[in-house]
Write an enzyme that holds these catalytic residues in place. Sequence first.
Site, short mmCIF file in Angstrom:
data_model
loop_
_atom_site.label_atom_id
_atom_site.label_comp_id
_atom_site.label_asym_id
_atom_site.label_seq_id
_atom_site.Cartn_x
_atom_site.Cartn_y
_atom_site.Cartn_z
N TYR A 1 46.69 33.65 17.80
CA TYR A 1 46.36 33.90 19.21
C TYR A 1 44.99 33.31 19.55
O TYR A 1 44.85 32.54 20.50
CB TYR A 1 46.37 35.41 19.52
N ILE B 1 45.57 40.97 34.42
CA ILE B 1 44.47 40.27 35.10
C ILE B 1 45.02 39.43 36.26
O ILE B 1 44.41 39.33 37.32
CB ILE B 1 43.67 39.40 34.11
N LEU C 1 57.09 28.65 31.76
CA LEU C 1 56.29 27.41 31.85
C LEU C 1 56.54 26.46 30.67
O LEU C 1 56.09 25.32 30.70
CB LEU C 1 54.80 27.75 31.93
N LYS D 1 43.59 29.84 22.06
CA LYS D 1 42.53 29.78 23.08
C LYS D 1 41.60 28.60 22.79
O LYS D 1 41.24 27.84 23.68
CB LYS D 1 41.74 31.09 23.13
N SER E 1 38.61 33.33 26.03
CA SER E 1 38.21 34.64 25.51
C SER E 1 36.95 34.51 24.67
O SER E 1 36.72 33.48 24.03
CB SER E 1 39.36 35.19 24.67
N ASN F 1 57.39 34.73 33.84
CA ASN F 1 58.75 34.90 33.30
C ASN F 1 59.04 36.38 33.00
O ASN F 1 60.07 36.69 32.40
CB ASN F 1 58.97 34.03 32.05
C1 UD1 Z 1 41.20 42.59 21.15
C2 UD1 Z 1 41.61 41.40 20.35
C3 UD1 Z 1 41.04 40.16 20.99
C4 UD1 Z 1 41.58 40.03 22.39
C5 UD1 Z 1 41.25 41.29 23.16
C6 UD1 Z 1 41.95 41.23 24.48
C7 UD1 Z 1 41.84 42.23 18.05
C8 UD1 Z 1 41.26 42.22 16.69
N1 UD1 Z 1 41.14 41.56 18.99
O1 UD1 Z 1 39.80 42.64 21.18
O2 UD1 Z 1 41.39 39.02 20.25
O3 UD1 Z 1 41.01 38.93 23.02
O4 UD1 Z 1 41.70 42.43 22.46
O5 UD1 Z 1 41.78 42.39 25.21
O6 UD1 Z 1 42.87 42.80 18.30
N2 UD1 Z 1 39.42 50.70 19.08
C9 UD1 Z 1 39.50 51.94 18.48
N3 UD1 Z 1 40.68 52.62 18.53
C10 UD1 Z 1 41.79 52.11 19.14
C11 UD1 Z 1 41.71 50.83 19.75
C12 UD1 Z 1 40.51 50.15 19.70
O7 UD1 Z 1 38.52 52.43 17.91
O8 UD1 Z 1 42.84 52.75 19.13
C13 UD1 Z 1 38.14 49.98 19.04
C14 UD1 Z 1 38.24 48.67 18.29
O9 UD1 Z 1 37.98 48.87 16.93
C15 UD1 Z 1 37.17 47.86 18.98
C16 UD1 Z 1 37.14 48.40 20.41
O10 UD1 Z 1 37.78 49.65 20.35
O11 UD1 Z 1 35.94 48.09 18.40
C17 UD1 Z 1 37.87 47.51 21.38
O12 UD1 Z 1 39.16 47.23 20.87
P1 UD1 Z 1 40.25 46.42 21.68
O13 UD1 Z 1 40.44 47.02 23.03
O14 UD1 Z 1 41.45 46.28 20.81
O15 UD1 Z 1 39.58 45.00 21.93
P2 UD1 Z 1 38.99 43.94 20.88
O16 UD1 Z 1 39.20 44.35 19.50
O17 UD1 Z 1 37.60 43.66 21.29
#
Ligand code: UD1
Length: 345
Positions: free
Chosen positions: A154, A14, A61, A158, A127, A34
């Site tokens: 994590y 980002i 930092l 935040k 977040s 870093n």
């Molecule tokens: C994740 C983090 C969140 C963080 C964010 C930053 C977790 C539990 N949460 O959010 O704290 O702020 O990333 O980007 O890790 N999915 C699949 N298959 C995969 C990968 C993901 O089905 O291989 C699904 C997940 O179940 C979810 C969606 O895709 O429903 C998004 O997943 P992801 O990109 O990891 O984001 P978050 O879980 O929303």
Amino acid sequence: MKQTILVTGGTGFIGSHTTVELQQAGYNVVIVDNLSNSKIEVLDGIEKITGVRPAFENVDLRDKEATENVFKKYPAIEGIIHFAASKAVGESVEKPLLYYRNNIVSLINLLELMPQYGVKGIIFSSSCTVYGQPSPENLPVTEAAPIQKALSPYGNTKQINEEIIQDYIHSGAQIKSIILRYFNPIGAHPSAHIGELPNGVPMNLIPYVTQTAIGIRQQLKIFGNDYNTPDGTCIRDYIYVVDLAKAHVAAMGRVLDQETDPVEIFNIGTGTGVSTLEVVEGFERATGVKVNWTYAPRREGDIEKVWGNVDKANNVLGWKADTPLDDVLLSAWKWQEKLREDGVM
Ligand code: UD1
């Protein structure tokens, strides 16, 4: 030329996109990173897009003296956008102290140095994780929704950092802040000169999709198809990283140049929830490339559904995410192809 802005974590995903948008809006950017989770070559990508190589300091930092030296070297810095942080949820559960030290000490150092060096405003990367799973009546979730106990160190950093900023400003510190709560940032710059560079096996959906599509991963697992959603897969608010970067430019203008409350919080998303299955189908439609995928059990700790009410950002910040999802997914694919071309992966 507008003000000079310090972008911490500016070689990250980002941070690099935000540096580009800041430069294109006329700001002078100094990056501190870093390089713990990014590469110095990102500066080349930024320069290719904007024609300007941002100043760069390889500083951790957590090291206050080294951080102070940055403010001494660049006395023109008036604003900070603070991205630098560790962000792997799983790793934070295994190494909580690393996360607390990295993410919290860095912010404290910056906040302490700001008044000393005449730095007026800080934009903080928060977040939607602070909302946990909002109750159904709170969807789409607004900034006023209750903060829920974090599910990981994590996420907790935040929440704690949001509180540190608020406590400091309420104590009378002569600085201002805008806290941006991002939903799920995805995609890459349309030029494909910068994008997301995940370390090892991606945890996030989009890099896993693009790596599967290009053959680095064999099969994408969609985690869970028995959620209480229309197609049974989880729902998120996927926000294009370039739109997100532009939200930071709007926030910086507001914090530095306008009379506003000293601390403000904005959701930064599209306002629309999209399911995991819809993302995969959208990717195939937008790129014409098939993704080998299968359903798999739920992933522990996953939120079922969350998407943002972004009226406040639209109306007060004067910013709106307007890139269609298909274009966003196509940008992620172009970036993956570029990585292949360059022999990166
Ligand atoms: C994740 C983090 C969140 C963080 C964010 C930053 C977790 C539990 N949460 O959010 O704290 O702020 O990333 O980007 O890790 N999915 C699949 N298959 C995969 C990968 C993901 O089905 O291989 C699904 C997940 O179940 C979810 C969606 O895709 O429903 C998004 O997943 P992801 O990109 O990891 O984001 P978050 O879980 O929303």
